[in-house]
Design a protein around this motif. Structure first.
Motif, PDB file in Angstrom:
ATOM      1  N   MET A   1      64.029  20.555  19.058  1.00  0.00           N
ATOM      2  CA  MET A   1      64.237  21.490  17.962  1.00  0.00           C
ATOM      3  C   MET A   1      63.134  21.310  16.923  1.00  0.00           C
ATOM      4  SD  MET A   1      67.718  22.101  15.779  1.00  0.00           S
ATOM      5  CE  MET A   1      68.517  22.789  17.220  1.00  0.00           C
ATOM      6  N   GLN A   2      62.446  22.392  16.619  1.00  0.00           N
ATOM      7  CA  GLN A   2      61.338  22.347  15.665  1.00  0.00           C
ATOM      8  C   GLN A   2      61.847  22.677  14.253  1.00  0.00           C
ATOM      9  OE1 GLN A   2      58.157  21.470  16.577  1.00  0.00           O
ATOM     10  NE2 GLN A   2      59.096  21.077  18.561  1.00  0.00           N
ATOM     11  N   PRO A   3      61.587  21.790  13.272  1.00  0.00           N
ATOM     12  CA  PRO A   3      62.009  22.101  11.905  1.00  0.00           C
ATOM     13  C   PRO A   3      61.423  23.435  11.434  1.00  0.00           C
ATOM     14  CG  PRO A   3      61.258  19.826  12.058  1.00  0.00           C
ATOM     15  CD  PRO A   3      60.913  20.494  13.366  1.00  0.00           C
ATOM     16  N   GLY A   4      62.292  24.262  10.858  1.00  0.00           N
ATOM     17  CA  GLY A   4      61.804  25.504  10.267  1.00  0.00           C
ATOM     18  C   GLY A   4      61.678  26.680  11.207  1.00  0.00           C
ATOM     19  N   ASP A   5      62.051  26.527  12.488  1.00  0.00           N
ATOM     20  CA  ASP A   5      61.879  27.686  13.382  1.00  0.00           C
ATOM     21  C   ASP A   5      63.179  28.445  13.606  1.00  0.00           C
ATOM     22  OD1 ASP A   5      63.203  25.964  15.140  1.00  0.00           O
ATOM     23  OD2 ASP A   5      62.001  26.580  16.869  1.00  0.00           O
ATOM     24  N   ILE A   6      64.179  28.204  12.757  1.00  0.00           N
ATOM     25  CA  ILE A   6      65.407  28.990  12.845  1.00  0.00           C
ATOM     26  C   ILE A   6      65.563  29.835  11.585  1.00  0.00           C
ATOM     27  CG2 ILE A   6      66.538  27.264  14.292  1.00  0.00           C
ATOM     28  CD1 ILE A   6      68.305  26.622  11.814  1.00  0.00           C
ATOM     29  N   PHE A 182      76.724  33.334  25.964  1.00  0.00           N
ATOM     30  CA  PHE A 182      75.584  33.659  26.826  1.00  0.00           C
ATOM     31  C   PHE A 182      75.972  34.651  27.930  1.00  0.00           C
ATOM     32  CE2 PHE A 182      73.759  29.545  25.201  1.00  0.00           C
ATOM     33  CZ  PHE A 182      72.720  30.140  24.511  1.00  0.00           C
ATOM     34  N   ARG A 183      77.204  34.548  28.438  1.00  0.00           N
ATOM     35  CA  ARG A 183      77.667  35.555  29.412  1.00  0.00           C
ATOM     36  C   ARG A 183      77.689  36.935  28.755  1.00  0.00           C
ATOM     37  NH1 ARG A 183      81.519  31.629  31.169  1.00  0.00           N
ATOM     38  NH2 ARG A 183      83.082  32.553  29.798  1.00  0.00           N
ATOM     39  N   PHE A 184      78.129  36.971  27.509  1.00  0.00           N
ATOM     40  CA  PHE A 184      78.180  38.227  26.762  1.00  0.00           C
ATOM     41  C   PHE A 184      76.777  38.808  26.579  1.00  0.00           C
ATOM     42  CE2 PHE A 184      78.336  40.496  22.618  1.00  0.00           C
ATOM     43  CZ  PHE A 184      79.220  41.498  22.974  1.00  0.00           C
ATOM     44  N   LEU A 185      75.807  37.951  26.245  1.00  0.00           N
ATOM     45  CA  LEU A 185      74.424  38.427  26.107  1.00  0.00           C
ATOM     46  C   LEU A 185      73.915  39.018  27.411  1.00  0.00           C
ATOM     47  CD1 LEU A 185      72.419  35.824  23.959  1.00  0.00           C
ATOM     48  CD2 LEU A 185      73.687  37.840  23.216  1.00  0.00           C
ATOM     49  N   ASP A 186      74.212  38.360  28.525  1.00  0.00           N
ATOM     50  CA  ASP A 186      73.770  38.858  29.837  1.00  0.00           C
ATOM     51  C   ASP A 186      74.374  40.233  30.123  1.00  0.00           C
ATOM     52  OD1 ASP A 186      72.271  36.593  30.263  1.00  0.00           O
ATOM     53  OD2 ASP A 186      73.761  35.594  31.528  1.00  0.00           O
ATOM     54  N   LYS A 187      75.674  40.382  29.841  1.00  0.00           N
ATOM     55  CA  LYS A 187      76.338  41.665  30.083  1.00  0.00           C
ATOM     56  C   LYS A 187      75.782  42.754  29.163  1.00  0.00           C
ATOM     57  CE  LYS A 187      80.708  39.696  31.725  1.00  0.00           C
ATOM     58  NZ  LYS A 187      82.112  39.419  31.379  1.00  0.00           N
ATOM     59  N   LEU A 248      77.379  22.852  18.451  1.00  0.00           N
ATOM     60  CA  LEU A 248      77.447  24.204  19.020  1.00  0.00           C
ATOM     61  C   LEU A 248      76.123  24.929  18.803  1.00  0.00           C
ATOM     62  CD1 LEU A 248      79.084  26.644  20.190  1.00  0.00           C
ATOM     63  CD2 LEU A 248      79.778  27.134  17.835  1.00  0.00           C
ATOM     64  N   CYS A 249      75.577  24.836  17.585  1.00  0.00           N
ATOM     65  CA  CYS A 249      74.313  25.509  17.274  1.00  0.00           C
ATOM     66  C   CYS A 249      73.160  24.941  18.102  1.00  0.00           C
ATOM     67  CB  CYS A 249      73.999  25.386  15.793  1.00  0.00           C
ATOM     68  SG  CYS A 249      75.111  26.324  14.721  1.00  0.00           S
ATOM     69  N   GLY A 255      69.534  27.352  24.409  1.00  0.00           N
ATOM     70  CA  GLY A 255      69.585  28.571  25.212  1.00  0.00           C
ATOM     71  C   GLY A 255      68.698  29.679  24.673  1.00  0.00           C
ATOM     72  N   GLY A 256      67.942  29.387  23.608  1.00  0.00           N
ATOM     73  CA  GLY A 256      66.981  30.361  23.093  1.00  0.00           C
ATOM     74  C   GLY A 256      67.353  31.032  21.790  1.00  0.00           C
TER      75      GLY A 256
END
Length: 286
Positions: A1-6, A182-187, A248-249, A255-256
């Protein structure tokens, strides 16, 4: 996780009392240095907080550099009344609306009935707002299906109609299963939905409240076990809640996911701690 990339955004609700007003502004003041992309202000069942929502959003514009997003629902309002509310927001400088069908007031039971002269659903509301002014519009999404939806396909079709009507992004109901998200994103992608779908993150402050608000959201046994025995221990419960939400986050990040929306319940500590754990740091002010 890169600081500042969210990127983060925060949801608040309009205060009912002077004490709650103080608490809200303490939360906004503490979270503002994290430079959220926007902060949203909710709208009570049946439009019950209409004036308080407007007052809170207007104060955010006047007193901060934050970008406010005003929630707006179809409930108990004609199209003419909603046009008037939308015009007032535009005149106040608001440029982002979270457009929702909304829930009926508790006294009206659990079934949504459109106002005879109002919008029938959120997709129609989005189209009506867009016809009035060029707002940036967010809508709701449900990884584990809206309780009123006939099935998952109908729910996804409803989301697509809202986005096709002019919404820029969707924000999900809170969830605790990354697999469900993630299943929801795929659908959604398979259905031709390419707009961002921000995960809505709800730190657990009370299991009773989570159960009350969960709708179709699965509350996993491991989460219940994690909070067992903490009902009367608010300090430890808050620490466990922050770690659980940050975990969770982090799984979503792996997952991107890079955009997170936090349901703050007008308290800064949890959201701030989670952002700290995710590597987000406040910007220097002055």
């Amino acid at each position: 996780m890169q600081p500042g990339d969210i990127s983060v955004s925060f949801e608040f609700f309009p205060p009912k009392t002077e004490k709650m007003e103080t608490q809200l502004w303490e939360a906004i003041t503490q979270l503002a240095p994290l430079s959220p992309s926007f902060v949203s202000v909710t709208y009570g069942a049946g439009g019950s907080t209409r004036e308080r929502t407007h007052a809170t959003v207007s104060r955010i514009i006047r007193e901060t550099d934050l970008v406010p997003a005003a929630h707006l629902t179809c409930v108990a309002a004609s199209k003419a009344q909603i046009d008037e509310i939308v015009d007032r927001y535009w005149e106040a400088g608001v440029r982002h609306i979270v457009a929702l069908r909304g829930d009926p007031p508790p006294a009206d039971g659990s079934i949504f009935v459109p106002h005879p002269e109002g919008y029938a659903n959120a997709a129609d509301l989005v189209a009506g707002i867009k016809a009035r002014h060029e707002f940036d519009i967010s809508v709701a999404a449900y990884p584990e299906i809206h309780p009123d939806a006939a099935n998952a396909e109908a729910d996804l079709d409803n989301l697509k109609r809202k986005l096709d009507a002019g919404a820029s992004r969707a924000i999900t109901q809170f969830f605790f299963s990354t697999d469900a998200y993630f299943r929801f994103l795929d659908k959604a992608l398979a259905a031709g939905i390419t707009a961002p779908i921000l995960p809505g993150i709800m730190p657990v402050t009370s299991f009773a409240a989570i159960r009350r608000m969960s709708g179709n959201t699965e509350i996993p046994a491991w989460l219940e076990a994690m909070f067992e025995g903490l009902d009367d221990r608010p300090g430890p419960r808050a620490l466990v809640a922050a770690v659980a939400a940050a975990d969770l986050c982090k799984r979503l990040y792996d997952g991107g996911v890079r955009d997170f929306h936090f349901y703050t319940l007008n308290r800064a500590e949890q959201a701030y701690a989670i952002c700290q754990l995710l590597g987000l740091r406040p910007k220097e002010i002055g």
